[in-house]
Design a protein around this motif. Structure first.
Motif, mmCIF file in Angstrom:
data_model
loop_
_atom_site.group_PDB
_atom_site.id
_atom_site.type_symbol
_atom_site.label_atom_id
_atom_site.label_comp_id
_atom_site.label_asym_id
_atom_site.label_seq_id
_atom_site.Cartn_x
_atom_site.Cartn_y
_atom_site.Cartn_z
ATOM 1 N N THR A 111 21.867 39.464 52.720
ATOM 2 C CA THR A 111 20.907 38.404 53.006
ATOM 3 C C THR A 111 21.365 37.566 54.195
ATOM 4 O O THR A 111 20.569 37.215 55.066
ATOM 5 C CB THR A 111 20.738 37.500 51.768
ATOM 6 O OG1 THR A 111 20.351 38.303 50.666
ATOM 7 C CG2 THR A 111 19.703 36.432 52.004
ATOM 8 N N LYS A 142 27.347 39.996 47.186
ATOM 9 C CA LYS A 142 25.941 40.379 47.065
ATOM 10 C C LYS A 142 25.081 39.671 48.102
ATOM 11 O O LYS A 142 24.059 40.188 48.539
ATOM 12 C CB LYS A 142 25.422 40.059 45.668
ATOM 13 C CG LYS A 142 25.987 40.947 44.589
ATOM 14 C CD LYS A 142 25.479 40.525 43.227
ATOM 15 C CE LYS A 142 26.157 41.315 42.128
ATOM 16 N NZ LYS A 142 25.751 40.852 40.796
ATOM 17 N N GLN A 143 25.476 38.479 48.497
ATOM 18 C CA GLN A 143 24.692 37.697 49.448
ATOM 19 C C GLN A 143 24.940 38.104 50.890
ATOM 20 O O GLN A 143 24.249 37.640 51.791
ATOM 21 C CB GLN A 143 24.995 36.211 49.269
ATOM 22 C CG GLN A 143 24.622 35.668 47.910
ATOM 23 C CD GLN A 143 23.153 35.817 47.609
ATOM 24 O OE1 GLN A 143 22.310 35.663 48.476
ATOM 25 N NE2 GLN A 143 22.829 36.136 46.375
ATOM 26 N N GLN A 144 25.906 38.980 51.144
ATOM 27 C CA GLN A 144 26.260 39.369 52.508
ATOM 28 C C GLN A 144 25.073 39.991 53.248
ATOM 29 O O GLN A 144 24.844 39.699 54.417
ATOM 30 C CB GLN A 144 27.445 40.343 52.486
ATOM 31 C CG GLN A 144 28.073 40.571 53.825
ATOM 32 C CD GLN A 144 28.760 39.327 54.377
ATOM 33 O OE1 GLN A 144 29.094 38.408 53.666
ATOM 34 N NE2 GLN A 144 28.953 39.304 55.662
ATOM 35 N N LEU A 148 33.550 34.782 38.561
ATOM 36 C CA LEU A 148 32.099 34.613 38.581
ATOM 37 C C LEU A 148 31.556 34.423 39.994
ATOM 38 O O LEU A 148 30.451 34.867 40.320
ATOM 39 C CB LEU A 148 31.695 33.417 37.714
ATOM 40 C CG LEU A 148 31.935 33.567 36.212
ATOM 41 C CD1 LEU A 148 31.648 32.243 35.510
ATOM 42 C CD2 LEU A 148 31.080 34.678 35.645
ATOM 43 N N VAL A 149 32.309 33.759 40.855
ATOM 44 C CA VAL A 149 31.816 33.393 42.183
ATOM 45 C C VAL A 149 31.982 34.520 43.203
ATOM 46 O O VAL A 149 31.084 34.792 43.994
ATOM 47 C CB VAL A 149 32.526 32.106 42.673
ATOM 48 C CG1 VAL A 149 32.242 31.842 44.131
ATOM 49 C CG2 VAL A 149 32.083 30.934 41.827
ATOM 50 N N PRO A 169 31.970 37.931 43.207
ATOM 51 C CA PRO A 169 30.963 39.006 43.314
ATOM 52 C C PRO A 169 29.639 38.526 43.898
ATOM 53 O O PRO A 169 28.969 39.265 44.612
ATOM 54 C CB PRO A 169 30.784 39.479 41.872
ATOM 55 C CG PRO A 169 32.038 39.093 41.190
ATOM 56 C CD PRO A 169 32.484 37.828 41.851
ATOM 57 N N ASN A 170 29.259 37.281 43.632
ATOM 58 C CA ASN A 170 28.002 36.757 44.174
ATOM 59 C C ASN A 170 28.062 36.604 45.681
ATOM 60 O O ASN A 170 27.062 36.772 46.372
ATOM 61 C CB ASN A 170 27.646 35.423 43.519
ATOM 62 C CG ASN A 170 27.211 35.612 42.085
ATOM 63 O OD1 ASN A 170 26.680 36.659 41.728
ATOM 64 N ND2 ASN A 170 27.444 34.614 41.263
ATOM 65 N N ILE A 171 29.221 36.277 46.207
ATOM 66 C CA ILE A 171 29.369 36.155 47.662
ATOM 67 C C ILE A 171 29.154 37.512 48.313
ATOM 68 O O ILE A 171 28.490 37.623 49.341
ATOM 69 C CB ILE A 171 30.752 35.569 48.008
ATOM 70 C CG1 ILE A 171 30.825 34.115 47.552
ATOM 71 C CG2 ILE A 171 31.025 35.662 49.501
ATOM 72 C CD1 ILE A 171 32.204 33.507 47.664
#
Length: 98
Positions: free
Chosen positions: A35, A31-33, A24-25, A27-29
């Motif tokens: 930003t 995506k935030q690259q 869960l964690v 893929p979110n990292i």
């Protein structure tokens, strides 16, 4: 037999929970690259703009380019981590994002 410890099933359940949390964690990292890169570049732009003002105060004139600031030690770089260079307008001394 009264031994204290974890059973194999308990260890497998803990590993399963950790694996699900990682799935869960991670893929979110990623995506935030973008930003993170954008905010880092904006922070660099503000820092370089402050260095332009410091140069102006020290020398009573605006620098000819950002290279002058780098050569004189006011800044170490004017390139963002994503290899984009900041642009500089000598007429009014503003540094902007590409």
């Amino acid at each position: 037999m009264n031994e204290k410890g974890f059973t194999l099933i308990e260890m497998l359940v803990v590993l399963l929970i950790i694996s699900i949390l990682l799935l869960l964690v991670i893929p979110n990292i990623g995506k935030q690259q973008d930003t993170i890169q954008t905010k880092g570049c904006a922070a660099l732009q503000k820092m370089v703009q402050s260095s332009v003002e410091a140069y102006r105060l020290d020398n009573d004139q605006l620098p000819d380019s950002l290279t002058v600031l780098k050569e004189q030690g006011y800044i170490t770089t004017f390139k963002c981590k994503n290899k984009l260079e900041l642009s500089y307008d000598k007429t009014n001394g503003t540094v902007s994002l590409p």
